[in-house]
Design a protein around this motif. Structure first.
Motif, short mmCIF file in Angstrom:
data_model
loop_
_atom_site.label_atom_id
_atom_site.label_comp_id
_atom_site.label_asym_id
_atom_site.label_seq_id
_atom_site.Cartn_x
_atom_site.Cartn_y
_atom_site.Cartn_z
N VAL A 1 30.30 26.52 42.96
CA VAL A 1 31.28 27.58 43.21
C VAL A 1 31.45 27.79 44.71
N SER A 2 30.39 27.53 45.46
CA SER A 2 30.46 27.74 46.91
C SER A 2 31.57 26.91 47.56
N LEU A 3 31.81 25.69 47.06
CA LEU A 3 32.89 24.88 47.63
C LEU A 3 34.25 25.52 47.39
N LEU A 4 34.42 26.13 46.22
CA LEU A 4 35.67 26.84 45.94
C LEU A 4 35.81 28.04 46.88
N GLU A 5 34.71 28.72 47.10
CA GLU A 5 34.74 29.89 48.00
C GLU A 5 35.01 29.46 49.44
N ILE A 33 28.21 28.09 58.35
CA ILE A 33 27.64 28.88 57.27
C ILE A 33 27.29 28.01 56.07
N CYS A 34 26.19 28.36 55.42
CA CYS A 34 25.78 27.70 54.19
C CYS A 34 25.56 28.78 53.14
N LEU A 35 26.28 28.67 52.03
CA LEU A 35 26.18 29.64 50.94
C LEU A 35 25.42 28.98 49.79
N THR A 68 37.33 30.59 41.15
CA THR A 68 36.85 31.75 41.87
C THR A 68 37.89 32.87 41.81
N LEU A 69 37.38 34.11 41.75
CA LEU A 69 38.26 35.27 41.72
C LEU A 69 38.25 36.06 43.02
N GLY A 70 37.33 35.71 43.92
CA GLY A 70 37.22 36.48 45.16
C GLY A 70 36.44 37.76 44.93
N ASP A 71 36.25 38.53 45.98
CA ASP A 71 35.47 39.77 45.89
C ASP A 71 36.16 40.89 46.66
N SER A 72 37.46 41.02 46.47
CA SER A 72 38.26 41.98 47.25
C SER A 72 37.86 43.43 47.00
#
Length: 360
Positions: free
Chosen positions: A271-275, A183-185, A162-166
């Motif tokens: 990817v949600s787990l990484l986030e 929360i559930c993504l 993941t790169l994030g969303d800064s």
């Protein structure tokens, strides 16, 4: 090195998010990084880095000659060496390769349930695999399936990152009481198994203690969505369970939660787990796909069988009333994610693989 990511859409999903992540991360370290969306654009278009070359094909049919020629011209003009075709976009990549034999195709598989399916169901994929130079798989089980079912010997397990969303502005404010949010993504599709989450949350009666549940993901306004709505209405949970549809500011939304959950019936490498880990959240995760490799039960998260709503209920109760456990699980997972699944570490491995494939 000149590489293009090929993906069918830019709607918020795991494979789509990873295609954007690859293009963005590679733009920092190679001569040319491109991203091509074949059928549909979407919210993720806003997250494409300015250094990435972007093209939308607007493909209408499976054999859209106009789209093939448009992609062929793009590949030629930019001297692309590798097309990294994510998920179902491989067919278009193969059509282009038939006219540009020097270009190499890496098929990148994200579909976790493929391991339960036969070669016969994926006959077109089997035929196209003769044109692949290599394959990337998001977990070891998919790697084994590809080696066994397809005509390709160069198959590599490459973890997601993941790169994030800064760079995204913060707009999504969660409802409910601070320090009491789950929360559930996950996009609202049947395999994501939201109904088990709803049943477990309802059975905990945590809403009586001001806890709330937040479902973040694309809403398709189909039967599945209305079944979830019906359950919420029937159990008087409208003041405790909230839908948000697709959002850009995922990190900001996660920063407002305390507990995160994923209940999918199958997964590749979510990817949600990484986030969740990047946000330092306590995680309750399904025990399918790569989830059991990333989450060590009791150390950096809690695992459960996705069909067992009673086990999920117990996990919710365990975390809701133990802030120290929340913090310990979240801290441990964040440490693991930053150490093992950062873009920097994955990119080092990728560059080696790309060079090997190009120079083969």
């Amino acid at each position: 090195m000149r590489i293009v990511q090929l993906i069918d859409s830019l709607e918020a999903g795991g494979a789509e998010r990873m295609a954007v992540n690859y293009a963005n991360a590679l733009s920092e370290s190679i001569a040319f990084s491109g991203l091509v969306a074949t059928r549909k654009e979407g919210e993720l278009k806003k997250q494409i880095d300015k250094k990435v070359s972007y093209l939308f094909l607007d493909k209408k049919t499976r054999l859209d000659i106009k789209a093939v020629l448009k992609l062929r011209k793009y590949i030629n003009n930019n001297q692309v060496q590798i097309i990294q075709a994510h998920s179902s976009s491989f067919f278009l990549a193969v059509l282009v390769k038939l006219t540009l034999p020097k270009v190499k195709i890496i098929w990148h598989d994200h579909y976790g349930n493929r391991i339960n399916e036969s070669r016969k169901k994926h006959y077109i994929l089997f035929l196209c695999s003769f044109c692949f130079s290599a394959c990337f798989a998001v977990n070891p089980e998919l790697e084994k399936w590809i080696l066994k079912k397809l005509r390709i010997t160069k198959v590599f397990f490459i973890p997601n990152f993941t790169l994030g969303d800064s760079s995204v502005s913060n707009k999504t404010y969660l409802n409910g009481e601070t320090n009491k949010r789950i929360i559930c993504l996950a996009n609202l599709k049947k395999p994501k198994n939201h109904i088990t989450i709803l049943k477990a949350f309802n059975n905990t009666k945590l809403n009586h203690f001001s806890w709330s549940l937040h479902l973040v993901g694309k809403i398709y306004h189909d039967d599945y969505f209305y079944q979830l709505k019906y359950f919420i209405d029937e159990n008087n949970l409208k003041e405790s369970i909230f839908f948000y549809d697709s959002i850009q500011d995922v990190s900001f939304a996660l920063s407002q939660a305390n507990i995160s959950v994923l209940a999918s019936r199958y997964e590749g490498f979510p990817v949600s787990l990484l986030e969740y880990g990047h946000a330092g959240l306590a995680v309750i995760s399904t025990n399918v796909g790569f989830c059991t490799s990333l989450i060590k039960d009791g150390y950096n998260g809690l695992l459960f069988n996705p069909e067992d709503s009673e086990a999920l209920k117990e996990h919710f109760l365990k975390l809701a009333f133990d802030e120290d456990l929340q913090k310990d699980l979240g801290t441990n997972l964040k440490t693991e994610v930053l150490k093992q699944y950062s873009s920097c570490e994955i990119m080092k491995e990728l560059i080696i693989k790309y060079n090997y494939i190009i120079n083969e």
